[in-house]
Design an enzyme around this catalytic site. Structure first.
Site, PDB file in Angstrom:
ATOM      1  N   ARG A   1       0.803  14.393  13.434  1.00 28.91           N
ATOM      2  CA  ARG A   1       1.315  14.183  12.075  1.00 28.91           C
ATOM      3  C   ARG A   1       1.348  15.460  11.240  1.00 28.91           C
ATOM      4  O   ARG A   1       0.707  15.540  10.184  1.00 28.91           O
ATOM      5  CB  ARG A   1       0.542  13.081  11.387  1.00 28.91           C
ATOM      6  CG  ARG A   1       0.566  11.770  12.167  1.00 28.91           C
ATOM      7  CD  ARG A   1      -0.104  10.641  11.453  1.00 28.91           C
ATOM      8  NE  ARG A   1       0.659  10.157  10.314  1.00 28.91           N
ATOM      9  CZ  ARG A   1       0.267   9.153   9.522  1.00 28.91           C
ATOM     10  NH1 ARG A   1      -0.891   8.564   9.766  1.00 28.91           N
ATOM     11  NH2 ARG A   1       0.998   8.748   8.519  1.00 28.91           N
TER      12      ARG A   1
ATOM     13  N   ASP B   1       4.872   0.386  12.062  1.00 31.59           N
ATOM     14  CA  ASP B   1       3.655  -0.241  11.535  1.00 31.59           C
ATOM     15  C   ASP B   1       3.533  -1.707  11.927  1.00 31.59           C
ATOM     16  O   ASP B   1       2.535  -2.352  11.594  1.00 31.59           O
ATOM     17  CB  ASP B   1       3.610  -0.107  10.010  1.00 31.59           C
ATOM     18  CG  ASP B   1       3.479   1.347   9.565  1.00 31.59           C
ATOM     19  OD1 ASP B   1       3.695   1.621   8.372  1.00 31.59           O
ATOM     20  OD2 ASP B   1       3.189   2.209  10.415  1.00 31.59           O
TER      21      ASP B   1
ATOM     22  N   ARG C   1      -8.408  -0.654   4.931  1.00 31.38           N
ATOM     23  CA  ARG C   1      -7.600   0.396   4.303  1.00 31.38           C
ATOM     24  C   ARG C   1      -6.267  -0.130   3.793  1.00 31.38           C
ATOM     25  O   ARG C   1      -5.705   0.390   2.842  1.00 31.38           O
ATOM     26  CB  ARG C   1      -7.316   1.521   5.308  1.00 31.38           C
ATOM     27  CG  ARG C   1      -8.544   2.288   5.759  1.00 31.38           C
ATOM     28  CD  ARG C   1      -8.118   3.487   6.575  1.00 31.38           C
ATOM     29  NE  ARG C   1      -7.181   4.309   5.811  1.00 31.38           N
ATOM     30  CZ  ARG C   1      -6.748   5.480   6.267  1.00 31.38           C
ATOM     31  NH1 ARG C   1      -7.146   5.911   7.442  1.00 31.38           N
ATOM     32  NH2 ARG C   1      -5.900   6.199   5.552  1.00 31.38           N
TER      33      ARG C   1
ATOM     34  N   CYS D   1      -4.440  12.373  13.196  1.00 28.25           N
ATOM     35  CA  CYS D   1      -5.185  11.108  13.098  1.00 28.25           C
ATOM     36  C   CYS D   1      -5.010  10.343  14.399  1.00 28.25           C
ATOM     37  O   CYS D   1      -4.321  10.805  15.303  1.00 28.25           O
ATOM     38  CB  CYS D   1      -4.740  10.308  11.883  1.00 28.25           C
ATOM     39  SG  CYS D   1      -3.246   9.369  12.146  1.00 28.25           S
TER      40      CYS D   1
ATOM     41  N   LYS E   1       0.840  -1.206   0.000  1.00 27.19           N
ATOM     42  CA  LYS E   1       0.000   0.000   0.000  1.00 27.19           C
ATOM     43  C   LYS E   1       0.873   1.254   0.000  1.00 27.19           C
ATOM     44  O   LYS E   1       0.657   2.192  -0.772  1.00 27.19           O
ATOM     45  CB  LYS E   1      -0.907   0.026   1.234  1.00 27.19           C
ATOM     46  CG  LYS E   1      -1.533   1.389   1.503  1.00 27.19           C
ATOM     47  CD  LYS E   1      -2.320   1.410   2.779  1.00 27.19           C
ATOM     48  CE  LYS E   1      -1.561   1.582   4.042  1.00 27.19           C
ATOM     49  NZ  LYS E   1      -1.181   2.943   4.408  1.00 27.19           N
ATOM     50  N   ASN E   2       1.906   1.271   0.854  1.00 23.60           N
ATOM     51  CA  ASN E   2       2.719   2.474   1.011  1.00 23.60           C
ATOM     52  C   ASN E   2       3.725   2.692  -0.111  1.00 23.60           C
ATOM     53  O   ASN E   2       4.471   3.663  -0.088  1.00 23.60           O
ATOM     54  CB  ASN E   2       3.404   2.465   2.383  1.00 23.60           C
ATOM     55  CG  ASN E   2       2.394   2.660   3.481  1.00 23.60           C
ATOM     56  OD1 ASN E   2       1.247   3.054   3.224  1.00 23.60           O
ATOM     57  ND2 ASN E   2       2.782   2.376   4.706  1.00 23.60           N
TER      58      ASN E   2
HETATM   59  C1  EPZ Z   1       4.514   6.883   6.433  1.00 18.36           C
HETATM   60  O1  EPZ Z   1       3.738   7.936   7.016  1.00 18.36           O
HETATM   61  C2  EPZ Z   1       3.569   5.680   6.302  1.00 18.36           C
HETATM   62  N1  EPZ Z   1       2.463   6.045   5.442  1.00 18.36           N
HETATM   63  C3  EPZ Z   1       3.052   5.283   7.683  1.00 18.36           C
HETATM   64  O2  EPZ Z   1       2.276   4.091   7.550  1.00 18.36           O
HETATM   65  C4  EPZ Z   1       4.230   4.953   8.575  1.00 18.36           C
HETATM   66  O3  EPZ Z   1       3.770   4.696   9.879  1.00 18.36           O
HETATM   67  C5  EPZ Z   1       5.208   6.155   8.616  1.00 18.36           C
HETATM   68  O4  EPZ Z   1       5.620   6.520   7.290  1.00 18.36           O
HETATM   69  C6  EPZ Z   1       6.466   5.832   9.401  1.00 18.36           C
HETATM   70  O5  EPZ Z   1       7.105   4.707   8.912  1.00 18.36           O
HETATM   71  C7  EPZ Z   1       2.654   6.032   4.086  1.00 18.36           C
HETATM   72  O6  EPZ Z   1       3.708   5.756   3.564  1.00 18.36           O
HETATM   73  C8  EPZ Z   1       1.459   6.383   3.249  1.00 18.36           C
HETATM   74  P1  EPZ Z   1       6.571  10.272   8.511  1.00 18.36           P
HETATM   75  P2  EPZ Z   1       4.307   9.440   7.026  1.00 18.36           P
HETATM   76  O7  EPZ Z   1       6.410  11.548   7.764  1.00 18.36           O
HETATM   77  O8  EPZ Z   1       5.133   9.685   5.835  1.00 18.36           O
HETATM   78  C9  EPZ Z   1       6.876  13.582  11.954  1.00 18.36           C
HETATM   79  C10 EPZ Z   1       0.417   2.673   7.837  1.00 18.36           C
HETATM   80  O9  EPZ Z   1       0.025   2.089   8.865  1.00 18.36           O
HETATM   81  N2  EPZ Z   1       6.753  14.559  10.854  1.00 18.36           N
HETATM   82  O10 EPZ Z   1       7.746   9.443   8.171  1.00 18.36           O
HETATM   83  O11 EPZ Z   1       3.146  10.319   7.282  1.00 18.36           O
HETATM   84  C11 EPZ Z   1       5.605  12.724  12.111  1.00 18.36           C
HETATM   85  O12 EPZ Z   1       4.639  13.360  12.889  1.00 18.36           O
HETATM   86  C12 EPZ Z   1       0.888   4.139   7.928  1.00 18.36           C
HETATM   87  O13 EPZ Z   1       0.474   2.148   6.712  1.00 18.36           O
HETATM   88  C13 EPZ Z   1       6.815  15.906  11.165  1.00 18.36           C
HETATM   89  O14 EPZ Z   1       6.942  16.288  12.328  1.00 18.36           O
HETATM   90  O15 EPZ Z   1       5.230   9.396   8.330  1.00 18.36           O
HETATM   91  C14 EPZ Z   1       6.149  11.453  12.736  1.00 18.36           C
HETATM   92  O16 EPZ Z   1       6.264  11.636  14.104  1.00 18.36           O
HETATM   93  C15 EPZ Z   1       0.597   4.758   9.242  1.00 18.36           C
HETATM   94  N3  EPZ Z   1       6.689  16.794  10.143  1.00 18.36           N
HETATM   95  C16 EPZ Z   1       7.521  11.324  12.086  1.00 18.36           C
HETATM   96  O17 EPZ Z   1       7.881  12.626  11.601  1.00 18.36           O
HETATM   97  C17 EPZ Z   1       6.538  16.410   8.836  1.00 18.36           C
HETATM   98  O18 EPZ Z   1       6.424  17.266   7.946  1.00 18.36           O
HETATM   99  C18 EPZ Z   1       7.587  10.325  10.927  1.00 18.36           C
HETATM  100  O19 EPZ Z   1       6.506  10.582  10.075  1.00 18.36           O
HETATM  101  C19 EPZ Z   1       6.484  15.037   8.549  1.00 18.36           C
HETATM  102  C20 EPZ Z   1       6.605  14.117   9.570  1.00 18.36           C
END
Ligand code: EPZ
Length: 419
Positions: free
Chosen positions: A121, A304, A396, A116, A22-23
């Site tokens: 996030r 995850d 999802r 969420c 999915k990702n």
């Molecule tokens: C991706 O989300 C995945 N989703 C998530 O999978 C996964 O949990 C996550 O990466 C971490 O591995 C997809 O790929 C669609 P991040 P993403 O930006 O990109 C902070 C699932 O279950 N952050 O790497 O949204 C954030 O809050 C989902 O399939 C900022 O502060 O995650 C988090 O604490 C859930 N500012 C950390 O960084 C930003 O601009 C990592 O988030 C971006 C992120």
């Protein structure tokens, strides 16, 4: 709303193939915005988030045709470069259209994703990066508006590793003028998979999968074919399901290299594994020993898989400390596991799991995608019957999970509609 009913107590056995990730499919679909020619993507999972991304692309003027796991996406022209609240609120990953829309049309209006169940996030790192590429970025009435005559290359260091942030910037920079260097990038395999697609479309991207990615911008990009990588999180989920039932489950069509942190943890706990090029097989264990887990960006232990691993560790001897370092609110499943009889206490970002504790079947509430998977896994070994509610969460990211587990011998079924 559908529910899933599980009668616990059966050891799983057999082979289960994993779907495309999915990702990896979501950013690949967003990449279709970078060209007016068709993308032919194979191994696309039939999960609800992919359908939502189809809706976003159709709203932007595109067509998505699905034939089994082959998906052909065309974005011949982009009517109004806007991703509306109605779609973005269903799926945060819709924000992945921001970079490619801006790169292709010079304009983008995308509803700001709210928080969420698992955390606030924010997307500040996405927006800061796009500003560095020369975009004027504003937040107006809950929408991000971004515009730029043409993006230009820049040297950008992410303040924190972000998966979709790296993907968004990689896609934006692919059509920018000049060279971009992204530093402190996320290194998840899904990012490498996206770079492979972008290069097949005529992009010039190097270093994906490492901390530093270099992108030479090109004038235009063209159509391409690409096979989506296997879903490492789905694979890990089935390995854990096999392990918790002391079963003999072989998960095929996966890339075990993407799951080293998990397989090392399981083997350390006493779960016998047979690992081959594209499969991981579990074997029955005598004793399961508690392990500490700390989630981290790839190649660390995947956040995850944290919830699913917690369900397993409720059956381990001794104490396991699970530290969630990525999302500030990703322990929603602990309350439900406790309702089944698990011994879990929360202290800040850590969950202290003591075991083994017998679990008993119960009515359960899913709160997010991976939490729902952990409840189903726990229900497989619980005494009696569990009913997992709000399983729209699991749809999802998992394609027909009850059929796959059923094929491995689980007593599981989907109950359609309301109670
Ligand atoms: C991706 O989300 C995945 N989703 C998530 O999978 C996964 O949990 C996550 O990466 C971490 O591995 C997809 O790929 C669609 P991040 P993403 O930006 O990109 C902070 C699932 O279950 N952050 O790497 O949204 C954030 O809050 C989902 O399939 C900022 O502060 O995650 C988090 O604490 C859930 N500012 C950390 O960084 C930003 O601009 C990592 O988030 C971006 C992120």
């Amino acid at each position: 709303m559908d529910r899933i009913r599980v009668h616990g107590g059966r050891a799983l056995a057999g082979t289960v193939p994993v779907n495309g990730a999915k990702n990896a499919a979501l950013p690949a679909l967003a990449a279709a915005l970078l060209t007016d020619q068709p993308l032919r993507l194979t191994n696309v999972p039939n999960v609800r988030d992919v359908i939502t991304m189809f809706r976003v692309l159709e709203h932007l003027g595109g067509q998505a045709a699905v034939d089994g796991s082959l998906c052909t996406v065309r974005m011949p022209r982009i009517l109004e470069p806007e991703a509306p609240y109605a779609l973005v609120r269903r799926m945060r990953a819709s924000v992945l259209v921001l970079g490619p829309l801006l790169a292709r049309t010079g304009r983008a209006r995308v509803s700001l994703p709210g928080g969420c169940a698992i955390g606030e996030r924010p997307i500040n790192l996405h927006l800061e990066g796009l500003s560095r590429l020369g975009a004027e970025v504003d937040l107006v009435h809950g929408y991000i508006t971004a515009r730029s005559r043409r993006l230009h290359g820049a040297d950008i260091t992410f303040a924190a590793r972000t998966v979709t942030g790296t993907e968004n910037l990689m896609m934006a920079a692919a059509l920018a003028e000049g060279r971009t260097v992204l530093r402190n990038c996320a290194m998840e395999p899904e990012i490498e998979d996206l770079a492979t697609l972008l290069n097949a479309m005529g992009g010039r991207i190097g270093g994906a999968g490492t901390e530093t990615i270099a992108i030479e911008g090109v004038e235009t990009m063209h159509g391409a074919g690409h096979r989506i990588m296997p879903d490492r999180i789905e694979a890990g989920t089935f390995v854990i399901a096999g392990a918790i039932t002391r079963g003999a489950v072989c998960v095929t069509g996966c890339n075990p290299k993407h799951l080293t942190a998990l397989t090392q943890t399981l083997e350390g706990a006493g779960v016998p594994l047979v690992i081959q090029d594209d499969s991981i097989a579990t074997g029955p264990w005598d004793r399961l020993i508690g392990r500490d887990i700390a989630t981290a960006p790839y190649p660390g232990f995947a956040t995850d898989l944290q919830a699913q691993a917690m369900a397993l560790l409720t059956q381990a001897e001794g104490t396991s400390i699970i530290t969630e370092n990525i999302f500030e609110n990703r322990f929603m499943h602990t309350g439900e596991l406790r309702r089944m009889g698990a011994d879990i206490t929360l202290e800040g970002h850590a969950a202290i799991v003591r075991g083994p504790t017998p679990l008993s079947g119960a009515p359960l509430m899913a709160t997010d995608l991976r939490a729902s998977a952990s409840l189903i896994i726990a229900a497989l070994v619980a005494e009696g019957t569990s009913i997992v509610n709000r399983i729209y969460h699991i749809d999802r990211g998992y394609e027909k999970i009850e059929e796959k587990l059923g094929a491995l011998g689980a007593a599981i079924e989907r109950l359609r509609g309301e109670e």
